[in-house]
Design an enzyme around this catalytic site. Structure first.
Site, PDB file in Angstrom:
ATOM      1  N   HIS A   1       0.830  -1.216   0.000  1.00  0.00           N
ATOM      2  CA  HIS A   1       0.000   0.000   0.000  1.00  0.00           C
ATOM      3  C   HIS A   1       0.862   1.263   0.000  1.00  0.00           C
ATOM      4  CE1 HIS A   1      -3.504   2.531   1.258  1.00  0.00           C
ATOM      5  NE2 HIS A   1      -2.532   3.244   1.832  1.00  0.00           N
ATOM      6  N   GLU A   2       1.772   1.356   0.947  1.00  0.00           N
ATOM      7  CA  GLU A   2       2.584   2.564   1.039  1.00  0.00           C
ATOM      8  C   GLU A   2       3.485   2.737  -0.182  1.00  0.00           C
ATOM      9  OE1 GLU A   2       2.020   4.858   3.093  1.00  0.00           O
ATOM     10  OE2 GLU A   2       0.632   3.717   4.323  1.00  0.00           O
TER      11      GLU A   2
ATOM     12  N   HIS B   1       1.770   4.733  -2.780  1.00  0.00           N
ATOM     13  CA  HIS B   1       1.962   6.181  -2.607  1.00  0.00           C
ATOM     14  C   HIS B   1       3.318   6.607  -3.160  1.00  0.00           C
ATOM     15  CE1 HIS B   1      -1.569   7.121  -0.264  1.00  0.00           C
ATOM     16  NE2 HIS B   1      -1.267   6.287   0.717  1.00  0.00           N
TER      17      HIS B   1
ATOM     18  N   HIS C   1       3.261   6.885  -6.857  1.00  0.00           N
ATOM     19  CA  HIS C   1       2.552   8.104  -7.241  1.00  0.00           C
ATOM     20  C   HIS C   1       3.507   9.298  -7.186  1.00  0.00           C
ATOM     21  CE1 HIS C   1      -1.525  10.445  -6.714  1.00  0.00           C
ATOM     22  NE2 HIS C   1      -0.951  10.676  -7.874  1.00  0.00           N
TER      23      HIS C   1
END
Length: 679
Positions: free
Chosen positions: A468-469, A472, A475
């Site tokens: 998940h991280e 980020h 992105h």
């Protein structure tokens, strides 16, 4: 002090402008903040002092170029204060928080600057700007307007007072929470009290005790959410109860670290500020500049989900009660442990049996990095020659398939007393063509660190969190924009979780899982039978998972839908009523975060915005369907997702970007199916 002595006074000469952490000292921060404030205000004064009418070139471009010294020191300092705090950083953050708020207000409430931006906004169709430049004007005009730039002088002064006071209170909330979390770490005298934990967890608990001078004992440090991941494995009920009690006691014990009065004052001041700005509530103020637009839209969506989630949780609870027997009642500290038993009974799935297959280094290199390589063609190479801000933080260089530079990725995996709870990503350097800056991003997790020589075995949830991280981080790495305002993850709060949620899908994608899920001792791959059982149980316990999340999201909304005239005096009573009002007042399913340790909403920037996780999960679930329909882990799919969504950063409306990627608006049905709410 000579200018050359302060590393923040000029851009770093290290690769990718990585901050020179080896040279940064405590005494460098305050002078850098002081110079940063002074320089940026002078730059703003130069813009408004220009005699010529406002143009994009004489207003927007110098505005975007302003504040570079302040940006350099702020990114490094706030990363430091979150991940490796000290008495010095705590004190300086409390000092700087109101000053930063005042500095922001000096810019956003400057009437001459606002007049120039408003003039450009009124003439947008005449300026002949490219789409990103046009969107820049639109965003600045909206943000300045919502920030109060149109208020009269008296109201602006009141607004400044609100902003400075709130910055002080939210900073204090975070510091109190960190201190109370450390103080409430649970000490056990023997390994028998921690029966059920594996060697890695016991090693981490012994190491945590040794670091506190408690040799021979075991310390269980708390995580940010209410539930601790070790509750699933601990066989002794009294040990589970002790950990849960400590977790829920944060911020309510009286003394210096009690957060109850802070919660009341923060929510009251936010409501008063919202009224000053022309909104009934803080939730209305926040959502006005998000994709949701109104708190009613948020309430409508969450209200659709809550009854079904609560119903499913009650059905799950009945299964757990049968497992426990009639002599005792299922409590919050029992849920994870009994769920494991029921899952094993119904699906023969044992999360503890998976941990030997989730060795951290293998997960990182052969899972997280491998999926990114397959999907986007990028590679990661560790750079031990580059020094990060802590010995545990590792630096990796990311390159595109053609060998061109992409940026630096820093991973700080382990928990420590100086690190705040949870997991997060933040930038140290953000790409923009205007400033010719590269990208450096950081992922922070809170995995217990085993003793030297012991392997780091991740739980299922920790593995998911790493994926998940990293979403980020991708992105932040992929965004290619002209202006700093749109760099990396600078998107609407209720959109920012979408790319990270999408990246979670690769954790169990067959080609990825097969590549990294290898037993750390035997070298055997995770049996396909175990994987099949895991997939069969994917919607199992989603009633609990959805309920605990929605309880926190709706609690956040409740606090921020009070008006300036509402008098709230008792945090516990307000919280209980808010949960009862939405049917999520099940004592066995407490909110993921209670008010006094709800860092997201009282210190983390998610105020009235914690709903954004499930709001953006609608896009995520719909995107996962698209990947499945189009062949999954393929370069052409990754290139499309990168170019049309990740790569645009904040330079276009996110829902417009989504439509460009998907060909239509997102549909909610995939989310309902994923969470078991479709029937």
């Amino acid at each position: 002090m000579a200018d050359t002595a302060n590393p923040f006074f000029s851009p770093s000469t290290l690769p990718y402008q990585l901050p020179p952490f080896a040279d940064i000292r405590d005494e460098h921060y305050r002078p850098a903040f002081e110079r940063g404030f002074e320089e940026q205000l002078a730059e703003i004064d130069a813009i408004v002092a220009a005699g010529e009418p406002a143009t994009f070139e004489n207003t927007m471009l110098p505005l975007e170029r302003s504040g570079q010294t302040l940006q350099r020191v702020a990114e490094v300092f706030f990363n430091k204060s979150s991940s490796d705090s000290t008495d010095f950083t705590n004190a300086l953050e409390e000092e700087m928080a109101p000053r930063l708020a005042a500095h922001q207000d000096a810019i956003r409430l400057n009437p001459e600057l606002y007049a120039r931006i408003a003039s450009l906004h009124a003439r947008l169709d005449e300026l002949g700007l490219d789409p990103e430049s046009r969107y820049l004007v639109e965003r600045y005009y909206t943000e300045f307007t919502l920030a109060g730039a149109g208020l009269d002088d008296a109201d602006k002064e009141r607004l400044r007072e609100y902003n400075q006071r709130l910055s002080t209170l939210t900073t204090r909330f975070e510091k109190n929470l960190l201190a109370d979390t450390n103080e409430l770490a649970v000490v056990f005298d023997s390994a028998e009290e921690l029966d059920g934990l594996g060697e890695g967890e016991l090693s981490a608990a012994a190491q945590a005790a040794a670091e506190r001078g408690l040799d021979g004992k075991y310390v269980v440090t708390l995580v940010l959410p209410t539930g601790h991941p070790w509750l699933a494995d601990l066989t002794r009920r009294e040990s589970r109860e002790r950990i849960m009690a400590a977790s829920r006691a944060r911020g309510i014990r009286g003394g210096d670290n009690d957060n109850r009065d802070l919660v009341l004052e923060i929510t009251r001041l936010r409501a008063e500020r919202a009224r000053l700005l022309g909104f009934d509530t803080h939730a209305a103020y926040v959502t006005a500049d998000q994709t949701a637009r109104t708190p009613e839209a948020v309430a409508d969506m969450l209200g659709r989900l809550a009854p079904a989630a609560a119903r499913n949780a009650r059905a799950e609870q009945a299964d757990l009660q049968r497992q426990l027997g009639d002599d005792e009642t299922v409590e919050a500290w029992d849920w994870a442990h009994l769920t494991g038993k029921v899952r094993a009974e119904k699906f023969d799935v044992d999360f503890a049996a998976m941990r030997p297959y989730f060795e951290a280094e293998r997960v990182l290199r052969d899972g997280v990095f491998y999926a990114a390589n397959r999907l986007y063609g990028i590679t990661f190479t560790e750079r031990p020659d580059l020094v990060a801000y802590h010995p545990d933080a590792r630096v990796f260089e990311a390159r595109n398939e053609d060998g061109s530079e992409l940026g630096l990725y820093i991973l700080d995996l382990y928990t420590r007393d100086s690190k705040r709870g949870g997991a997060w990503m933040n930038p140290l350097i953000s790409q923009s063509a205007l400033l010719d800056t590269p990208t450096v991003v950081v992922n922070n997790l809170n995995v217990p660190k085993p003793a030297a020589g012991e392997p780091t075995l991740l739980t299922y949830d920790e593995t998911n969190t790493l994926f998940h991280e990293f979403g980020h981080a991708l992105h932040g790495l992929f965004a290619r924009v002209a202006y700093p305002r749109f760099a990396g993850t600078n998107v609407f709060r209720d959109f920012v979780e979408f790319p990270s949620q999408v990246n979670e899908m690769w954790m169990l994608w067959p080609e990825v899982l097969e590549n990294y899920a290898v037993h750390h001792r035997t070298g055997e791959r995770m049996p396909q039978e175990l994987v099949d059982k895991l997939h069969a149980s994917e919607s199992f316990n989603e009633g609990f998972a959805t309920s605990e999340y929605l309880a926190a999201a709706l609690l956040d909304q409740a606090w921020h839908r009070i008006t300036a005239d509402d008098a709230v005096e008792d945090v516990a009573a307000f919280e209980a009523q808010a949960l009862a009002d939405v049917g999520l007042d099940n004592p066995a399913v407490p909110p993921r975060y209670a008010s006094t340790y709800f860092a997201h909403t009282f210190s983390g920037g998610y105020d009235a915005g914690y709903y954004s996780y499930i709001w953006s999960e609608v896009l995520d679930a719909d995107t996962v369907e698209w990947f499945r329909e189009n062949g999954g882990l393929k370069r052409e799919n990754g290139d499309r997702f990168r170019s049309r969504l990740l790569g645009v950063g904040g330079s276009k409306d996110p829902l417009e970007a989504y439509r460009d990627f998907r060909g239509r608006d997102a549909e909610i049905e995939p989310l309902l199916k994923r969470r078991g709410l479709d029937n």
